[in-house]
Each structure stands twice: as structure tokens, then as C-alpha cells.
Design a protein around this motif. Sequence first.
Motif, PDB file in Angstrom:
ATOM      1  N   GLY A 142      35.636  41.700  28.930  1.00  0.00           N
ATOM      2  CA  GLY A 142      34.796  41.264  30.040  1.00  0.00           C
ATOM      3  C   GLY A 142      35.036  39.830  30.468  1.00  0.00           C
ATOM      4  N   ARG A 143      36.103  39.228  30.000  1.00  0.00           N
ATOM      5  CA  ARG A 143      36.423  37.848  30.371  1.00  0.00           C
ATOM      6  C   ARG A 143      36.957  37.790  31.793  1.00  0.00           C
ATOM      7  NH1 ARG A 143      37.670  34.484  25.977  1.00  0.00           N
ATOM      8  NH2 ARG A 143      37.718  32.875  27.553  1.00  0.00           N
ATOM      9  N   ASN A 144      36.717  36.685  32.460  1.00  0.00           N
ATOM     10  CA  ASN A 144      37.229  36.449  33.807  1.00  0.00           C
ATOM     11  C   ASN A 144      38.618  35.836  33.659  1.00  0.00           C
ATOM     12  OD1 ASN A 144      37.604  36.001  36.501  1.00  0.00           O
ATOM     13  ND2 ASN A 144      36.055  34.394  36.679  1.00  0.00           N
ATOM     14  N   VAL A 145      39.638  36.691  33.601  1.00  0.00           N
ATOM     15  CA  VAL A 145      40.995  36.275  33.270  1.00  0.00           C
ATOM     16  C   VAL A 145      41.963  36.748  34.345  1.00  0.00           C
ATOM     17  CG1 VAL A 145      41.366  38.339  31.846  1.00  0.00           C
ATOM     18  CG2 VAL A 145      42.740  36.321  31.433  1.00  0.00           C
ATOM     19  N   ALA A 146      43.011  35.973  34.531  1.00  0.00           N
ATOM     20  CA  ALA A 146      44.111  36.373  35.408  1.00  0.00           C
ATOM     21  C   ALA A 146      45.418  36.172  34.640  1.00  0.00           C
ATOM     22  CB  ALA A 146      44.130  35.536  36.681  1.00  0.00           C
ATOM     23  N   LYS A 192      39.672  53.732  28.328  1.00  0.00           N
ATOM     24  CA  LYS A 192      39.283  53.788  29.741  1.00  0.00           C
ATOM     25  C   LYS A 192      38.651  52.461  30.125  1.00  0.00           C
ATOM     26  CE  LYS A 192      38.964  58.642  30.186  1.00  0.00           C
ATOM     27  NZ  LYS A 192      39.068  59.470  31.313  1.00  0.00           N
ATOM     28  N   SER A 193      38.965  52.023  31.331  1.00  0.00           N
ATOM     29  CA  SER A 193      38.563  50.685  31.725  1.00  0.00           C
ATOM     30  C   SER A 193      38.119  50.650  33.170  1.00  0.00           C
ATOM     31  CB  SER A 193      39.755  49.736  31.541  1.00  0.00           C
ATOM     32  OG  SER A 193      39.443  48.465  32.014  1.00  0.00           O
ATOM     33  N   THR A 194      37.265  49.686  33.480  1.00  0.00           N
ATOM     34  CA  THR A 194      36.858  49.476  34.861  1.00  0.00           C
ATOM     35  C   THR A 194      37.601  48.291  35.470  1.00  0.00           C
ATOM     36  OG1 THR A 194      35.032  48.075  34.133  1.00  0.00           O
ATOM     37  CG2 THR A 194      34.557  50.419  34.455  1.00  0.00           C
ATOM     38  N   ALA A 213      40.579  41.054  29.271  1.00  0.00           N
ATOM     39  CA  ALA A 213      39.938  41.787  30.367  1.00  0.00           C
ATOM     40  C   ALA A 213      38.984  42.846  29.820  1.00  0.00           C
ATOM     41  CB  ALA A 213      41.001  42.422  31.265  1.00  0.00           C
ATOM     42  N   GLN A 214      39.385  43.545  28.749  1.00  0.00           N
ATOM     43  CA  GLN A 214      38.525  44.562  28.137  1.00  0.00           C
ATOM     44  C   GLN A 214      37.264  43.949  27.533  1.00  0.00           C
ATOM     45  OE1 GLN A 214      38.855  47.905  28.206  1.00  0.00           O
ATOM     46  NE2 GLN A 214      40.622  47.595  29.528  1.00  0.00           N
ATOM     47  N   ARG A 224      49.727  42.003  26.801  1.00  0.00           N
ATOM     48  CA  ARG A 224      48.810  42.417  25.736  1.00  0.00           C
ATOM     49  C   ARG A 224      47.556  41.547  25.715  1.00  0.00           C
ATOM     50  NH1 ARG A 224      53.868  42.517  23.144  1.00  0.00           N
ATOM     51  NH2 ARG A 224      53.419  40.551  22.077  1.00  0.00           N
ATOM     52  N   THR A 225      47.745  40.238  25.827  1.00  0.00           N
ATOM     53  CA  THR A 225      46.614  39.311  25.763  1.00  0.00           C
ATOM     54  C   THR A 225      45.684  39.507  26.954  1.00  0.00           C
ATOM     55  OG1 THR A 225      47.992  37.727  24.561  1.00  0.00           O
ATOM     56  CG2 THR A 225      45.975  36.876  25.592  1.00  0.00           C
TER      57      THR A 225
END
Length: 125
Positions: A112-116, A7-9, A109-110, A103-104
Motif C-alpha cells: 500500500g505504499r505510494n511508490v513509483a 491478486k492486486s488492485t 506497492a502490495q 521485485r522491490t
Amino acid sequence: MKLQPDKSTVQTITGHGPGWIGVDGEKITSSVIVSSGGTRIAWPVGSFDALEPGHFAALAQVDAEIVIFGSGARIRFPRPAWLAPLIERRIGVETMDTPAACRTYNILAQEGRNVAVALLVEQPV
């Protein structure tokens, strides 16, 4: 392939296959930019050969520390000059095939990194 994250936000890539990407269970059939900050933007490019510098300039406007470019079914690298807007803003860029990019992105993202992730979705012929 279906991906089953915890589960993710944050927005999560929930699956992918030829001609589609699943984002939070929604099937998307065109190229898209997804960020851990909640942004989801249509990315108007239909094939790797149609890429232009402006497509990467648009990525530089997304609030992210790192951008992952999913280049389609196989890994293909954009011209280095096209990455200049990202480099000027000190945004890291990684290129991989679209399944690996999905996948990456989920992993980062899980964490908590600021990724796009910019996913090139090519329609099967």
C-alpha cells in the motif's frame, strides 16, 4: 523471469527479460514509469548513457513518496545532481538493477505504499 503476485488492485510488474517489462500482463519494450497510483508513462530514454537531468525532473512530477530507479541489467548510479528535483520535493530515491527494481516495486506497492518505479529498458545488442 515471470513474477506471480497475489491478486492486486495496483499495477504490478508481471515479468521482465532482456529488452522488455511486463506490466499487468502487457509486454512493454521501452523504458517506462509505473506507479502504485495507476500512472504509467513512457520514459523517453533508451540507454543509461542517454540519461539527462530532465529524465529525473520528470520523475519528480509523479505523485510518489519513493521512486525506485531500475538502471538496466546492472546497477549504475545517476549523477547526484540529477536527483535534486526529487530531493527538493522530499521524494526518496533508490537505485538498483531493473530486475531488483521490479521485485522491490511489487513488494512496496502490495504493502500500500505510494511508490513509483522508473525502469530503464535497454534493447539487447
